[in-house]
Scaffold this motif. Structure first.
Motif, mmCIF file in Angstrom:
data_model
loop_
_atom_site.group_PDB
_atom_site.id
_atom_site.type_symbol
_atom_site.label_atom_id
_atom_site.label_comp_id
_atom_site.label_asym_id
_atom_site.label_seq_id
_atom_site.Cartn_x
_atom_site.Cartn_y
_atom_site.Cartn_z
ATOM 1 N N LYS A 115 -35.895 -35.489 -9.742
ATOM 2 C CA LYS A 115 -37.247 -36.390 -9.980
ATOM 3 C C LYS A 115 -37.732 -36.193 -11.299
ATOM 4 O O LYS A 115 -38.392 -37.353 -11.829
ATOM 5 C CB LYS A 115 -38.199 -36.105 -8.979
ATOM 6 C CG LYS A 115 -37.810 -36.480 -7.365
ATOM 7 C CD LYS A 115 -38.913 -36.110 -6.331
ATOM 8 C CE LYS A 115 -38.689 -36.494 -5.028
ATOM 9 N NZ LYS A 115 -39.774 -35.891 -4.176
ATOM 10 N N SER A 116 -37.420 -35.284 -11.840
ATOM 11 C CA SER A 116 -38.035 -34.900 -13.244
ATOM 12 C C SER A 116 -37.058 -33.804 -13.835
ATOM 13 O O SER A 116 -37.005 -32.831 -13.497
ATOM 14 C CB SER A 116 -39.387 -33.973 -13.041
ATOM 15 O OG SER A 116 -39.829 -33.892 -14.187
ATOM 16 N N PRO A 117 -36.389 -34.616 -14.888
ATOM 17 C CA PRO A 117 -35.435 -33.567 -15.919
ATOM 18 C C PRO A 117 -36.210 -32.836 -16.631
ATOM 19 O O PRO A 117 -35.536 -31.863 -16.779
ATOM 20 C CB PRO A 117 -34.971 -34.695 -16.834
ATOM 21 C CG PRO A 117 -35.096 -36.362 -16.000
ATOM 22 C CD PRO A 117 -36.388 -35.976 -15.329
ATOM 23 N N GLY A 118 -37.457 -32.939 -16.670
ATOM 24 C CA GLY A 118 -38.142 -31.921 -17.563
ATOM 25 C C GLY A 118 -38.467 -30.839 -16.790
ATOM 26 O O GLY A 118 -38.401 -29.629 -17.482
ATOM 27 N N LEU A 119 -38.692 -30.882 -15.592
ATOM 28 C CA LEU A 119 -38.812 -29.635 -14.783
ATOM 29 C C LEU A 119 -37.515 -28.688 -14.459
ATOM 30 O O LEU A 119 -37.450 -27.603 -14.219
ATOM 31 C CB LEU A 119 -39.047 -30.013 -13.322
ATOM 32 C CG LEU A 119 -40.658 -30.525 -13.279
ATOM 33 C CD1 LEU A 119 -40.934 -31.074 -11.757
ATOM 34 C CD2 LEU A 119 -41.769 -29.313 -13.806
#
Length: 783
Positions: A115-119
C-alpha cells in the motif's frame, strides 16, 4: 533528589532502582490527583537520562510483578499527558512507530507494504526489537485468556497462530491483574485517539485480531462478575469503536459513510474473485451473492456462515491465507474462529452518526448507578482509578470525534445531577410495603405506599398509557415518535406547589420512576468500613471513620434498598386541567386563568431510541405500565436534552464544518498543528490575510480605542519602536482624552505607527493600565 542521582549514576542496578522509585512516586501522586507528579516530570529535561531511565524501567523490571507493571503503565500515561516534550519524545519509540509492524504476521506485513512504498523503506531502515506496547498487549491478552481456562476446553486452539501460550489450568483473574488490564486498555485508548500514534497501532491490532480475542473473552462468566470485570468490558468496547472509527488508515482525512461502505464492499469483491478462481463450485453462492449479504454483521446462521459451510478447515485456512488474514502455515484454527475473522474483516461497522441516532438521550437506572462511567465525587469510594469515559484531550481525530466526546461527557454530567435529584426525592418519599385489607381474596395482596412527600414528585393516579407509536422514517431504524399520557393529582399540595406543577411548559423534561417496595432488599445503608471490606479495597478504616455512612448519592446499593426498578425520561408536550384547558400553552387560556380542579393530564413524548431498546427486552414494553411516580426538575438545570440534540444535529452536518471554518483553523482546532501558526505574525496568517477579503492587512490601522491611558503607556506596551504621529486637523491639548490607532510602520517594517484620535474630555474611557501581555492579546484579536 532521585532524579539527579539517576542522571549521575552509571550502574545499571542503581538506575533501575531509581527509575522504579520515580515510577512509584509519579503513579501514586497521579492516583491522588496531586500536582507533585507534574512538577517532578517537568524537571526531567535531560534527554540522555530520560532514555536511560525508560530503557531500564520498561524492559528490566520484573514482568511477573503485576502491581509494578500497572504502575509503569500508569507512569507512561502520565508522561503522555504531561507538558514535558523531552520525556514524551523519549517515550514515543517504545509505544509507537513503524517498528510495531515488525511484530505483525509476515503476510499481513507484506500487504501493508504494497500500500505504501515509503513505509517499506522506513521499515527496512529499522530493526525488530522488543517494544513496551507489544509486551503490554500480549500480557493483557494472556490475562484475558486466563479466565475460564480448563483442561477439557479446546477453545484456546484459536490462538495458536500467536506466539504466546496460556496455561491449561483453570484460573481466575485477580484484582491486581484487573487493574493492570484497566491501565493497559487506558493506554491503548489514549494512543488510538491521537493521529500520530494511532496509524501503526490500529494496523497491528487488526493483524493479531485483537477485537475478536477480546470479544471471546467478554463471553466468559469471569467478565460479568464484578465492577472490575465490567470496567474491562467497557474499555474493550471503547477500543473496538476506536479501531473502527472512520478515518484513513495512513492519513488524517475523515471518511464519509459512502467511503466506509465502499471500502468494505471492495473487500467482499476480493473474496468473490478468490472464490471464483479457486473454489467456483463449492462457493458458488458467495460468487453470485450481493455484497450487502457478505458485509452483513456477524450473527448465528448468517448467509456467510451458510455459504462457507461446504469448505473444509484446510480450504478455509487457505482462503484466509490468500486474503492475508492469517498466516499461510497457520494450523489448528477452528472453523468458528476463522469465520469470525472473515466476518470482522467484511462487516460494515456502524457509522458514528447512525449509532448516535439510536442512542437514548435520557439516562436509565443502569447508567445512573454505574460508577465506572459516573464516578463518586468522593475519590475514596471509587472502586477503580480508571474510568470508561472519553477525554477532552489535546488532539482529536476529526470533528465527529470531538463532537461525540462532548456528547458523551455532557450526557454523563447531566446524569450525575439527575441521580442526585432522584435520590433526594426517593429518600423523602420513604416507600414502604403495605397489605391491601380491602381485598376479599384469601391470598394477601400488597402494594407500595409512599410514607413521605416531595414537592418535586407526585404519584400517578392511573398507569401510564402509550397512545401513539409512529414507525421509523425511511432510511432510519428508530421509531420517529412515541407519545404517552399521564394522570396526576395535586390535591396533596398547597397552592404554591400546585402553581409550580402548572407552570410545566412544552419541552420541559420530566422523569418516570417505578418503585416496588416488595423488591426492597431491606439492607441498611452501608458504612465506609463495610464498603471497603466488601469490595476488597487496599485500605482500612477504624473508629468513627469506619462507622460513617456511605453518602446516598454515591451508594450503588440505593436502588435495591429503596425498590427503584425502572427510570425513564420524557418530554412534556402539553398539560391540561380537568376542563381540558391546555395550561402549557398561554395562547389557549385567558390571562390570570385559574386551573380547574387538582387533577392534571400530561401528554409526553418518550425517547424513541429507548423505547425500541425496551421492546427487545424479555418483558417488552410492560415496564412502561409499572411507573407510579413522576419527578420534575428545576428548569435552569434541565436543559441537557436540547444540548445533546444540538450536538447530534451538528454531527449530521459535520461535513459542512470544513466549508464554514477557514482552512488554517481545521487542524489547529483538532490539535494537529502548531498553535504558533495561528498567530498574526506567522507567515501562514500573513498569506491568508492577503488572499482573504475582509481580513485585516498588516498595513491597516488597528483601532485600540481607549486601551492606552497615555502616550507613555502606549510606548511601553509594545516591543517595537512606536512613532506617534500628529492627528490631522487637531490641536494638541492636555485636557483632551486620546484614543489610538496602531499599524505597522510604512517606513520601518520593525516599527509601529500610532495615530491619535481625540475624543471628548467628558468621556470616561478605560481606567485600567493593561500590561504588555494583555495588550498583545488585544492586538492578536484585532489582527
Amino acid at each position: 533528589t532521585i532524579w539527579p542521582q539517576l542522571v549521575a549514576s552509571k550502574d545499571d542496578d542503581e538506575v533501575l532502582q531509581a527509575s522504579q522509585l520515580i515510577v512509584m512516586f509519579v503513579a501514586y501522586r497521579c492516583w491522588e490527583g496531586s500536582f507533585a507528579a507534574n512538577q517532578m516530570l517537568s524537571t526531567m529535561d535531560d534527554a540522555e537520562a530520560c532514555k536511560k531511565m525508560l530503557d531500564s524501567v520498561l524492559y528490566k523490571s520484573d514482568a511477573d510483578n503485576v502491581e509494578l507493571q500497572e504502575m509503569i503503565v500508569h507512569f507512561v500515561i502520565a508522561i503522555l499527558s504531561s507538558d514535558n516534550s523531552v520525556l514524551a519524545d523519549a517515550m514515543l519509540p517504545h509505544i509507537s512507530g513503524v517498528e510495531l509492524w515488525h511484530h505483525m504476521p509476515s503476510n499481513r506485513l507484506e500487504l501493508e507494504m504494497k500500500k505504501s512504498p515509503g513505509l517499506r523503506r522506513k521499515l527496512q531502515q529499522s530493526n525488530k526489537r522488543d517494544l513496551f506496547i507489544i509486551s503490554s498487549i500480549e500480557a493483557a491478552i494472556k490475562i484475558m485468556n486466563k479466565a475460564g481456562n480448563d483442561d477439557d476446553d479446546d477453545d484456546d486452539d484459536d490462538d495458536n497462530e500467536e506466539s504466546m501460550d496460556v496455561d491449561d489450568k483453570s484460573e481466575t483473574i485477580s484484582k491486581h491483574e484487573f487493574r493492570y488490564l484497566h491501565r493497559v486498555f487506558e493506554l491503548m485508548v489514549n494512543l488510538l485517539t491521537v493521529i500520530s500514534t494511532r496509524k501503526f497501532l490500529v494496523t497491528y491490532l487488526d493483524s493479531i485480531h485483537f477485537a475478536i480475542k477480546s470479544t471471546e473473552a467478554l463471553k466468559k462468566e469471569e467478565f460479568d462478575s464484578s465492577e472490575h470485570a465490567r470496567l474491562a468490558c467497557q474499555l474493550l468496547k471503547q477500543i473496538a469503536q476506536l479501531i473502527d472509527f472512520p478515518i484513513q488508515e495512513h492519513g488524517k482525512a475523515h471518511l464519509s459513510k459512502f467511503q466506509v461502505v465502499s471500502k468494505h464492499h471492495s473487500r467482499a469483491i476480493i473474496l468473490q474473485k478468490l472464490s471464483h478462481r479457486h473454489y467456483p463450485h463449492v462457493l458458488q453462492q458467495v460468487v453470485f451473492a450481493g455484497v450487502d449479504l457478505l458485509c452483513a454483521p456477524h450473527k448465528k446462521d448468517s448467509f456467510l456462515q451458510r455459504s462457507l459451510a461446504a469448505l473444509t478447515d484446510e480450504q478455509f485456512e487457505e482462503l484466509l491465507g490468500k486474503m492475508f488474514l492469517v498466516e499461510k502455515d497457520a494450523k489448528n484454527l477452528t472453523k468458528d474462529y476463522m469465520l469470525q475473522i472473515l466476518s470482522e474483516y467484511l462487516s460494515i461497522p456502524a457509522y458514528p452518526i447512525d449509532k448516535l441516532k439510536s442512542f437514548p438521550l435520557y439516562p436509565t437506572e443502569e447508567i445512573l448507578w454505574d460508577h465506572n462511567v459516573i464516578p463518586p465525587s468522593n475519590k475514596g469510594l471509587r472502586l477503580n482509578s480508571v474510568l470508561s469515559v472519553p477525554k477532552l484531550d489535546r488532539q482529536f481525530l476529526s470533528y465527529q470525534d470531538y463532537l461525540m466526546r462532548n456528547f458523551e461527557l455532557i450526557r454523563l454530567e447531566s446524569a450525575y445531577e439527575i441521580r442526585s435529584d432522584i435520590v433526594q426525592v426517593v429518600q423523602r418519599l420513604r416507600p414502604m410495603l403495605r397489605q391491601d385489607h380491602s381485598s376479599d381474596s384469601d391470598e394477601p395482596k400488597f402494594f407500595t405506599e409512599l410514607g413521605g412527600w416531595s414537592r418535586m414528585s407526585v404519584e400517578l393516579v392511573t398507569p401510564m398509557k402509550i397512545t401513539e407509536v409512529i414507525a421509523p422514517k425511511m432510511g432510519e431504524a428508530v421509531s420517529s415518535r412515541v407519545t404517552s399520557v399521564l394522570e396526576i393529582d395535586l390535591k396533596a399540595f398547597g397552592d404554591k406547589i400546585r402553581r409550580e406543577w402548572d407552570e410545566l411548559s412544552e419541552f420541559d423534561n420530566i422523569f418516570l420512576l417505578a418503585i416496588d417496595a416488595s423488591k426492597m432488599s431491606g439492607e441498611p445503608q452501608p458504612t465506609l468500613g463495610e464498603f471497603y471490606a466488601k469490595h476488597g479495597q487496599d485500605r482500612s478504616t477504624k473508629g468513627k471513620q469506619a462507622e460513617r455512612k456511605v453518602p446516598l448519592e454515591e451508594d450503588s446499593t440505593f436502588p435495591s434498598r429503596m425498590g427503584v426498578q425502572t427510570i425513564r425520561g420524557c418530554m412534556v408536550l402539553e398539560i391540561k386541567d380537568e376542563n381540558g384547558t391546555v395550561l402549557s400553552d398561554p395562547s389557549e387560556r385567558q390571562a390570570n386563568y385559574k386551573p380547574k380542579g387538582t387533577k392534571r393530564t400530561i401528554k409526553v413524548a418518550m425517547d424513541p431510541a429507548q423505547y425500541d431498546i425496551d421492546k427487545r427486552l424479555p418483558g417488552g414494553t410492560d415496564i412502561y405500565h409499572g411507573f407510579n411516580l413522576v419527578m420534575r426538575r428545576h428548569g435552569k438545570e434541565n436543559n441537557f436534552k436540547s444540548m445533546l440534540q444540538c450536538i447530534r444535529g451538528l454531527l449530521e452536518g459535520s461535513g459542512s464544518i470544513d466549508r464554514v471554518l477557514p482552512g488554517w483553523l481545521h487542524r489547529l482546532f483538532l490539535g494537529q498543528d502548531d498553535p504558533n501558526a495561528a498567530l498574526y505574525s506567522s507567515d501562514k496568517m500573513k498569506k491568508y490575510a492577503e488572499k482573504t477579503v475582509g481580513v485585516s492587512q498588516q498595513t491597516d490601522y488597528m483601532d485600540f480605542r481607549d486601551t492606552f491611558l497615555d502616550k507613555d503607556h502606549l510606548k511601553e506596551s509594545f516591543k517595537e519602536k512606536v512613532t506617534v504621529q500628529r492627528a490631522k486637523g487637531s490641536k494638541s491639548t492636555k485636557t483632551t482624552a486620546t484614543n489610538y490607532k496602531v499599524r505597522v510602520s510604512s517606513k520601518d517594517a520593525d516599527g509601529l505607527e500610532a495615530m491619535p484620535v481625540p475624543v471628548s474630555e467628558d468621556s470616561k474611557g478605560n481606567s485600567v493600565r493593561y500590561t504588555p501581555a494583555q495588550v498583545e492579546a488585544i492586538r492578536s484579536g484585532l489582527s
